[in-house]
Write a protein that holds these residues in place. Structure first.
Motif, PDB file in Angstrom:
ATOM      1  N   GLU A   1       5.906  -1.973  -9.639  1.00 10.66           N
ATOM      2  CA  GLU A   1       5.521  -1.089  -8.363  1.00 10.66           C
ATOM      3  C   GLU A   1       6.831  -0.640  -8.091  1.00 10.66           C
ATOM      4  O   GLU A   1       7.754  -1.514  -7.630  1.00 10.66           O
ATOM      5  CB  GLU A   1       4.526  -1.475  -7.443  1.00 10.66           C
TER       6      GLU A   1
ATOM      7  N   SER B   1       0.411   7.386  -7.753  1.00  4.78           N
ATOM      8  CA  SER B   1      -0.424   7.217  -6.904  1.00  4.78           C
ATOM      9  C   SER B   1      -1.660   8.304  -6.674  1.00  4.78           C
ATOM     10  O   SER B   1      -2.629   8.043  -6.138  1.00  4.78           O
ATOM     11  CB  SER B   1      -0.231   6.502  -5.647  1.00  4.78           C
TER      12      SER B   1
ATOM     13  N   LYS C   1      -6.223  -2.008  -4.498  1.00  5.31           N
ATOM     14  CA  LYS C   1      -4.911  -2.463  -4.828  1.00  5.31           C
ATOM     15  C   LYS C   1      -4.840  -3.075  -6.150  1.00  5.31           C
ATOM     16  O   LYS C   1      -4.280  -4.250  -6.424  1.00  5.31           O
ATOM     17  CB  LYS C   1      -3.828  -3.084  -3.823  1.00  5.31           C
TER      18      LYS C   1
ATOM     19  N   SER D   1       0.878  -1.153   0.102  1.00  4.30           N
ATOM     20  CA  SER D   1       0.093  -0.012   0.024  1.00  4.30           C
ATOM     21  C   SER D   1       0.835   1.169  -0.040  1.00  4.30           C
ATOM     22  O   SER D   1       0.424   2.154  -0.200  1.00  4.30           O
ATOM     23  CB  SER D   1      -0.929   0.136   1.303  1.00  4.30           C
TER      24      SER D   1
ATOM     25  N   LEU E   1      -5.916   2.663 -11.865  1.00  3.45           N
ATOM     26  CA  LEU E   1      -5.197   2.441 -10.596  1.00  3.45           C
ATOM     27  C   LEU E   1      -6.365   2.650  -9.698  1.00  3.45           C
ATOM     28  O   LEU E   1      -7.045   3.701  -9.522  1.00  3.45           O
ATOM     29  CB  LEU E   1      -4.003   3.584 -10.392  1.00  3.45           C
ATOM     30  N   ASN E   2      -6.652   1.376  -8.969  1.00  2.70           N
ATOM     31  CA  ASN E   2      -7.603   1.348  -7.995  1.00  2.70           C
ATOM     32  C   ASN E   2      -6.938   1.179  -6.906  1.00  2.70           C
ATOM     33  O   ASN E   2      -6.590   0.123  -6.258  1.00  2.70           O
ATOM     34  CB  ASN E   2      -8.651   0.447  -8.429  1.00  2.70           C
ATOM     35  N   LYS E   3      -6.573   2.316  -5.864  1.00  6.23           N
ATOM     36  CA  LYS E   3      -5.922   1.961  -4.557  1.00  6.23           C
ATOM     37  C   LYS E   3      -6.693   1.403  -3.596  1.00  6.23           C
ATOM     38  O   LYS E   3      -5.978   0.842  -2.683  1.00  6.23           O
ATOM     39  CB  LYS E   3      -5.427   3.534  -4.270  1.00  6.23           C
ATOM     40  N   THR E   4      -7.897   1.507  -3.761  1.00  4.54           N
ATOM     41  CA  THR E   4      -8.946   0.804  -2.392  1.00  4.54           C
ATOM     42  C   THR E   4      -8.566  -0.852  -2.535  1.00  4.54           C
ATOM     43  O   THR E   4      -8.523  -1.277  -1.493  1.00  4.54           O
ATOM     44  CB  THR E   4     -10.540   1.303  -2.822  1.00  4.54           C
TER      45      THR E   4
ATOM     46  N   ASP F   1       4.121   4.284  -4.637  1.00  2.00           N
ATOM     47  CA  ASP F   1       3.401   5.508  -5.157  1.00  2.00           C
ATOM     48  C   ASP F   1       3.703   5.596  -6.638  1.00  2.00           C
ATOM     49  O   ASP F   1       3.257   6.563  -7.316  1.00  2.00           O
ATOM     50  CB  ASP F   1       3.907   6.644  -4.271  1.00  2.00           C
TER      51      ASP F   1
ATOM     52  N   ASP G   1      -5.853   8.113 -10.802  1.00  2.00           N
ATOM     53  CA  ASP G   1      -6.550   6.812 -10.934  1.00  2.00           C
ATOM     54  C   ASP G   1      -6.640   6.381 -12.319  1.00  2.00           C
ATOM     55  O   ASP G   1      -7.044   5.399 -12.557  1.00  2.00           O
ATOM     56  CB  ASP G   1      -7.975   7.012 -10.237  1.00  2.00           C
TER      57      ASP G   1
END
Lengths: 110, 114
Positions: free
Chosen positions: A92, A52, A71, A28, A66-69, A31, A55
């Motif tokens: 990454e 990061s 990952k 997580s 990119l969906n950080k929620t 970035d 999106d």
């Protein structure tokens, strides 16, 4: 440990169709993310990157989401062509390393 | 424009023999340099990186070593190769900020240890 992985090891699409290649990451704190394309016997080539704080980012015929929620990272290729056949890696930034997934082999059928 | 050269492209070596893979970069100064290894059907594993002449960071314990005798030259070596050293070795360079930007890869060196 932290790792980058891919949902599908192979993907076969018809020429002209859109392709979606997925990637899951677990760090997580990462970035920065890159998609690379590797043709047989060659070194990886940069396709597109995303930081990061974004999106979505678009390039020529390619879009990275990119969906950080959850990952999750995806690469969309519009109007896939035979020349797009290759192995695609997501990578990454994980501190002192750029960690690569195992890759997805994309095959474009004429 | 910047270019990266790697050689030899293909190498077949017996177990226990030495190794030297060379990588040079043109068109840029003070690049960050990297050696990765790619096993068949696998992702890339970072072996070494360097932020300057004589500065080498090792990521994985192994019988390989790296050296950077000049700003744009990066060498991967081994005194005695193992079967497990077989793989596709990739040199890459990047700009300022280690692992914070795009990496530019060479064409790779395929090593087969018999």
């Amino acid at each position: 440990g932290e790792s980058v992985g891919l949902h599908l090891p192979t993907l076969s699409v018809q020429e002209g169709d859109n392709s979606i290649i997925n990637c899951a990451y677990s760090n997580s704190a990462s970035d920065y993310f890159i998609w690379y394309k590797q043709e047989s016997g060659k070194g990886p080539q940069f396709i597109i990157d995303i930081r990061s704080n974004m999106d979505k980012r678009q390039g020529q015929r390619v879009t990275v989401l990119l969906n950080k929620t959850v990952k999750h990272l995806s690469l969309q290729i519009a109007a896939t062509q035979p020349g797009d056949s290759a192995v695609y890696f997501c990578a990454e930034n994980a501190g002192n390393d750029m960690r690569f997934g195992a890759g997805t082999r994309l095959t474009v059928k004429p | 424009s910047q270019t990266i050269h790697q050689w030899p492209a293909t190498l077949v070596q017996p177990v226990g023999s030495p190794l030297s893979l060379e990588c040079t970069v043109e068109g840029t100064s003070n690049p960050n340099l990297y050696w990765y290894r790619q096993a068949a059907g696998r992702g890339l594993q970072l072996l070494f990186y360097s932020v300057g002449i004589g500065q080498i960071s090792s990521e994985v314990p192994q019988n390989l070593s790296a050296s950077r005798p000049q700003d744009r030259q990066f060498i991967l070596s081994s005194k005695k190769l193992l079967l497990s050293d077989s793989g596709f070795y990739l040199c890459a360079w990047g700009g300022a900020g280690v692992f914070t930007g795009e990496l530019f890869f060479g064409e790779g060196s395929r090593l087969t240890v018999l």
